[in-house]
Design a protein around this motif. Structure first.
Motif, mmCIF file in Angstrom:
data_model
loop_
_atom_site.group_PDB
_atom_site.id
_atom_site.type_symbol
_atom_site.label_atom_id
_atom_site.label_comp_id
_atom_site.label_asym_id
_atom_site.label_seq_id
_atom_site.Cartn_x
_atom_site.Cartn_y
_atom_site.Cartn_z
ATOM 1 N N GLY A 1 98.830 32.718 1.780
ATOM 2 C CA GLY A 1 98.545 31.339 1.259
ATOM 3 C C GLY A 1 100.149 30.951 1.209
ATOM 4 O O GLY A 1 101.039 31.720 1.568
ATOM 5 N N ASP A 2 100.396 29.867 0.677
ATOM 6 C CA ASP A 2 101.582 29.252 0.492
ATOM 7 C C ASP A 2 102.457 29.860 -0.761
ATOM 8 O O ASP A 2 101.656 29.475 -1.876
ATOM 9 N N GLU A 3 103.281 30.213 -0.609
ATOM 10 C CA GLU A 3 104.066 30.889 -1.830
ATOM 11 C C GLU A 3 104.345 29.887 -2.772
ATOM 12 O O GLU A 3 104.589 30.065 -4.072
ATOM 13 N N ARG A 4 104.353 28.677 -2.499
ATOM 14 C CA ARG A 4 104.564 27.622 -3.421
ATOM 15 C C ARG A 4 103.064 27.529 -4.255
ATOM 16 O O ARG A 4 103.306 26.859 -5.567
ATOM 17 N N TYR A 5 102.183 28.203 -4.180
ATOM 18 C CA TYR A 5 100.822 28.021 -4.606
ATOM 19 C C TYR A 5 100.208 29.425 -4.925
ATOM 20 O O TYR A 5 99.383 29.472 -4.051
ATOM 21 N N PRO A 6 100.598 29.833 -5.935
ATOM 22 C CA PRO A 6 99.978 31.368 -5.869
ATOM 23 C C PRO A 6 98.550 31.157 -6.545
ATOM 24 O O PRO A 6 98.004 30.585 -7.609
ATOM 25 N N VAL A 7 97.644 31.528 -5.557
ATOM 26 C CA VAL A 7 96.205 31.411 -5.776
ATOM 27 C C VAL A 7 95.599 32.704 -5.321
ATOM 28 O O VAL A 7 96.269 33.541 -4.395
ATOM 29 N N ARG A 8 94.232 32.975 -5.583
ATOM 30 C CA ARG A 8 93.540 34.204 -5.326
ATOM 31 C C ARG A 8 93.401 34.126 -3.720
ATOM 32 O O ARG A 8 92.936 33.037 -2.969
ATOM 33 N N ARG A 9 93.745 34.994 -2.908
ATOM 34 C CA ARG A 9 93.420 35.087 -1.493
ATOM 35 C C ARG A 9 92.200 35.873 -1.158
ATOM 36 O O ARG A 9 92.118 37.091 -1.526
ATOM 37 N N PRO A 10 91.133 35.337 -0.635
ATOM 38 C CA PRO A 10 89.751 35.923 -0.299
ATOM 39 C C PRO A 10 90.060 37.024 0.935
ATOM 40 O O PRO A 10 90.821 36.643 1.507
ATOM 41 N N SER A 11 89.183 37.960 0.814
ATOM 42 C CA SER A 11 89.356 39.050 1.764
ATOM 43 C C SER A 11 88.440 38.458 3.002
ATOM 44 O O SER A 11 88.606 39.252 4.262
ATOM 45 N N THR A 12 87.465 37.558 3.101
ATOM 46 C CA THR A 12 86.677 37.430 4.079
ATOM 47 C C THR A 12 87.622 36.401 5.268
ATOM 48 O O THR A 12 88.529 35.814 5.003
ATOM 49 N N SER A 13 86.660 36.188 6.051
ATOM 50 C CA SER A 13 87.286 35.260 7.299
ATOM 51 C C SER A 13 87.492 33.835 6.619
ATOM 52 O O SER A 13 87.079 33.489 5.804
ATOM 53 N N SER A 14 88.417 33.016 7.408
ATOM 54 C CA SER A 14 88.725 31.877 7.049
ATOM 55 C C SER A 14 87.744 30.869 7.359
ATOM 56 O O SER A 14 87.716 29.848 6.763
ATOM 57 N N PHE A 15 87.038 31.203 8.319
ATOM 58 C CA PHE A 15 85.928 30.301 8.939
ATOM 59 C C PHE A 15 84.617 30.343 8.723
ATOM 60 O O PHE A 15 84.114 31.702 8.858
ATOM 61 N N PRO A 16 83.698 29.674 8.061
ATOM 62 C CA PRO A 16 84.069 28.426 7.419
ATOM 63 C C PRO A 16 84.375 28.586 5.965
ATOM 64 O O PRO A 16 84.535 29.520 5.411
ATOM 65 N N SER A 17 85.005 27.341 5.488
ATOM 66 C CA SER A 17 85.475 27.576 3.831
ATOM 67 C C SER A 17 84.317 27.569 2.988
ATOM 68 O O SER A 17 83.748 26.675 3.132
ATOM 69 N N GLY A 18 84.422 28.679 2.143
ATOM 70 C CA GLY A 18 83.266 28.818 1.389
ATOM 71 C C GLY A 18 83.371 27.943 0.250
ATOM 72 O O GLY A 18 82.486 27.313 -0.328
ATOM 73 N N HIS A 19 84.644 27.535 -0.005
ATOM 74 C CA HIS A 19 84.967 26.384 -1.287
ATOM 75 C C HIS A 19 84.330 25.244 -0.771
ATOM 76 O O HIS A 19 83.553 24.481 -1.605
ATOM 77 N N ALA A 20 84.630 24.779 0.355
ATOM 78 C CA ALA A 20 84.007 23.518 0.872
ATOM 79 C C ALA A 20 82.610 23.239 1.092
ATOM 80 O O ALA A 20 81.859 22.481 0.839
ATOM 81 N N SER A 21 81.926 24.572 1.354
ATOM 82 C CA SER A 21 80.478 24.714 1.488
ATOM 83 C C SER A 21 79.898 24.464 0.287
ATOM 84 O O SER A 21 79.020 23.757 0.085
#
Length: 179
Positions: free
Chosen positions: A96-116
């Motif tokens: 992720g972007d170091e400016r935004y500390p967030v949880r990094r999922p271990s799954t593939s980037s495609f498709p976005s689960g959050h968006a789905s």
């Protein structure tokens, strides 16, 4: 399966999407909104909270809230353990972007689960109360966009995730109609 990002047009789209978001990154209000949205989107927390709040208002709504929670679980299973395994797309950044500390999922980037899950939930929440549909879909758009904002997803992951969520919601509503 080769990820869809191999197409030059998709790469150009992703670059343009990221460049557009970069104009807002570093702005305190935007940073806060998108960081909170991405965190609340983890594990569909925001949608489960909305459903629970909705369910507290009547027995009928409690049944709908339970239905939504069960369907969100099924949607997550299909997306995170099904579709993402077909596409092994790397994320835009390793952590992720170091400016935004967030949880990094271990799954593939495609498709976005959050968006789905966001568009899936917005569709379900809008079934009986269409007047609130703009609210739910606006919130879904913020949650979905937050994933590209914090650089955990490419723009095309987000667009595809939204399409998947809407498609799965259409199937879910047909298989388990609201009463």
């Amino acid at each position: 399966m080769t990820p869809p990002a191999s197409a030059p047009a998709v790469r150009r789209f992703d670059d343009a999407f990221d460049d557009g978001l970069e104009r807002f990154r570093g702005h305190p209000a935007a940073d806060h909104v998108f960081r909170v949205a991405t965190t609340l989107g983890d594990f569909s927390v925001i949608w489960l909270l909305v459903g629970a709040g909705y369910g507290l208002t009547s027995a009928r709504r409690a049944d709908r809230a339970l239905r939504m929670a069960i369907l969100l679980g099924a949607e997550s299973l299909v997306v995170n353990q099904g579709l993402k395994r077909l596409f092994r797309r790397t994320r835009p950044t390793e952590s992720g972007d170091e400016r935004y500390p967030v949880r990094r999922p271990s799954t593939s980037s495609f498709p976005s689960g959050h968006a789905s899950s966001a568009f899936f939930a917005a569709s379900l929440l809008s079934e009986r109360d269409r007047a609130l549909a703009p609210l739910w879909f606006s919130l879904a758009a913020v949650v979905a966009t937050s994933r590209a904002y914090v650089r955990i997803h490419h723009g095309s992951d987000v667009v595809a995730g939204a399409a998947v969520g809407l498609s799965l919601a259409a199937v879910a509503k047909r298989l388990w109609p609201v009463r």
